[in-house]
Scaffold this motif. Structure first.
Motif, PDB file in Angstrom:
ATOM      1  N   HIS A  41     -33.005 -56.693 -49.997  1.00 30.12           N
ATOM      2  CA  HIS A  41     -31.691 -57.229 -50.426  1.00 30.12           C
ATOM      3  C   HIS A  41     -31.645 -56.912 -51.827  1.00 30.12           C
ATOM      4  N   PRO A  96     -26.194 -58.105 -50.096  1.00 28.50           N
ATOM      5  CA  PRO A  96     -26.663 -57.077 -49.264  1.00 28.50           C
ATOM      6  C   PRO A  96     -26.805 -55.745 -49.805  1.00 28.50           C
ATOM      7  N   TYR A 130     -26.830 -52.624 -48.005  1.00 34.86           N
ATOM      8  CA  TYR A 130     -26.332 -51.793 -47.184  1.00 34.86           C
ATOM      9  C   TYR A 130     -24.839 -51.351 -47.679  1.00 34.86           C
ATOM     10  N   LEU A 156     -34.601 -51.059 -44.189  1.00 32.63           N
ATOM     11  CA  LEU A 156     -33.395 -50.936 -43.559  1.00 32.63           C
ATOM     12  C   LEU A 156     -33.424 -52.092 -42.259  1.00 32.63           C
ATOM     13  N   GLN A 207     -31.672 -55.100 -43.030  1.00 34.42           N
ATOM     14  CA  GLN A 207     -30.192 -55.371 -43.088  1.00 34.42           C
ATOM     15  C   GLN A 207     -29.485 -55.761 -41.872  1.00 34.42           C
ATOM     16  N   GLU A 227     -27.312 -48.029 -39.141  1.00 31.10           N
ATOM     17  CA  GLU A 227     -28.252 -47.294 -39.887  1.00 31.10           C
ATOM     18  C   GLU A 227     -28.152 -45.897 -39.915  1.00 31.10           C
TER      19      GLU A 227
END
Length: 275
Positions: free
Chosen positions: A118, A142, A144, A165, A168, A181
């Motif tokens: 993160h 976050p 992503y 990943l 996330q 993803e």
């Protein structure tokens, strides 16, 4: 984050680990908290939780307001956090460059690192008239769907990227948020090619940014800088063109300044690594 701590609390880390989980739980409220509220979120037995809270308060890590019966972060913890910020964080060496970048662009500048997959915001400098945004120093966000997060993810080695990943949530914050993803990996590939990342209203509506990673001489991710403004996806291109030159100079300056500060090569390649 609090849910993960609840699941982990009974098993991991022994007494010290449980005490740290309690501190995380108190911090997650974002305000002073009553014991009953803390107990409702904790997986620990009441007696164990009470003993840990009393120990933390006795050590100055928590402080109890006798009038309200609420616990808050203690001054000793604040002092330790300040030392960590000054000795084990990119923030002190980056601060003059963050301020200069904000002055040059007239926009809000963020400095961040990866923490367990993160984004951990280390610093934020904003013009006085800038509207407030989610990010603030010490906050977790976050990776992503933020510019700084994607800029760092794009430059992780594959094993560290796979771990990040997996952390996330891919929650949809706005209509523009990438929610799987495959879409994120495609965006990360484009970021690697062009050298900078965008947040095109992906985390907050009406907030856009351009971001670049801060890389060591060996290509390891040290952190990221972003220039953020209030606008729309349509106006992001113009903002980015104006900001890219100053942003690149700032990123390079922070990387050079970090040479005397940073940990040895190989210790900061991904979220959750040695810090």
């Amino acid at each position: 984050m609090a849910d993960a701590l609840r699941r982990a609390a009974p098993d991991g880390g022994g007494t010290v680990g449980k005490a740290l989980d309690v501190l995380e739980e108190v911090a997650a409220f974002g305000r002073p908290v009553r014991f009953a509220e803390l107990q409702a979120r904790s997986a620990l037995p009441k007696a164990t939780l009470y003993r840990l809270v009393q120990t933390l308060a006795g050590q100055g890590m928590l402080i109890l307001d006798p009038e309200t019966g609420r616990y808050a972060m203690g001054r000793r913890l604040v002092r330790l956090a300040h030392v960590a910020w000054s000795q084990a964080s990119l923030a002190p060496v980056a601060r003059p460059h963050v301020e200069r970048l904000a002055h040059e662009t007239g926009r809000t500048v963020h400095l961040a690192e990866l923490e367990g997959g993160h984004v951990l915001y280390l610093d934020k400098h904003a013009p006085e008239a800038a509207p407030d945004t989610y990010s603030a120093a010490g906050r977790i966000g976050p990776a992503y769907c933020t510019g700084v997060g994607k800029a760092m993810l794009a430059h992780l080695p594959e094993d560290a990227l796979a771990e990040a990943l997996a952390e996330q949530s891919f929650k949809r914050h706005t209509p523009a948020t990438l929610t799987d993803e495959a879409a994120l990996r495609a965006d990360l590939a484009a970021i690697r090619r062009r050298g900078h990342a965008f947040d095109a209203e992906e985390h907050e509506p009406g907030v856009v940014c351009v971001a670049m990673p801060v890389l060591s001489g060996g290509g390891h991710v040290l952190g990221a800088l972003s220039v953020t403004g209030h606008g729309t996806r349509a106006g992001l291109g113009g903002m980015a063109r104006a900001a890219l030159g100053p942003l690149r100079r700032a990123v390079d300056a922070v990387a050079r300044a970090a040479d005397d500060w940073r940990f040895p090569e190989g210790t900061r390649q991904g979220g959750g690594g040695t810090r």
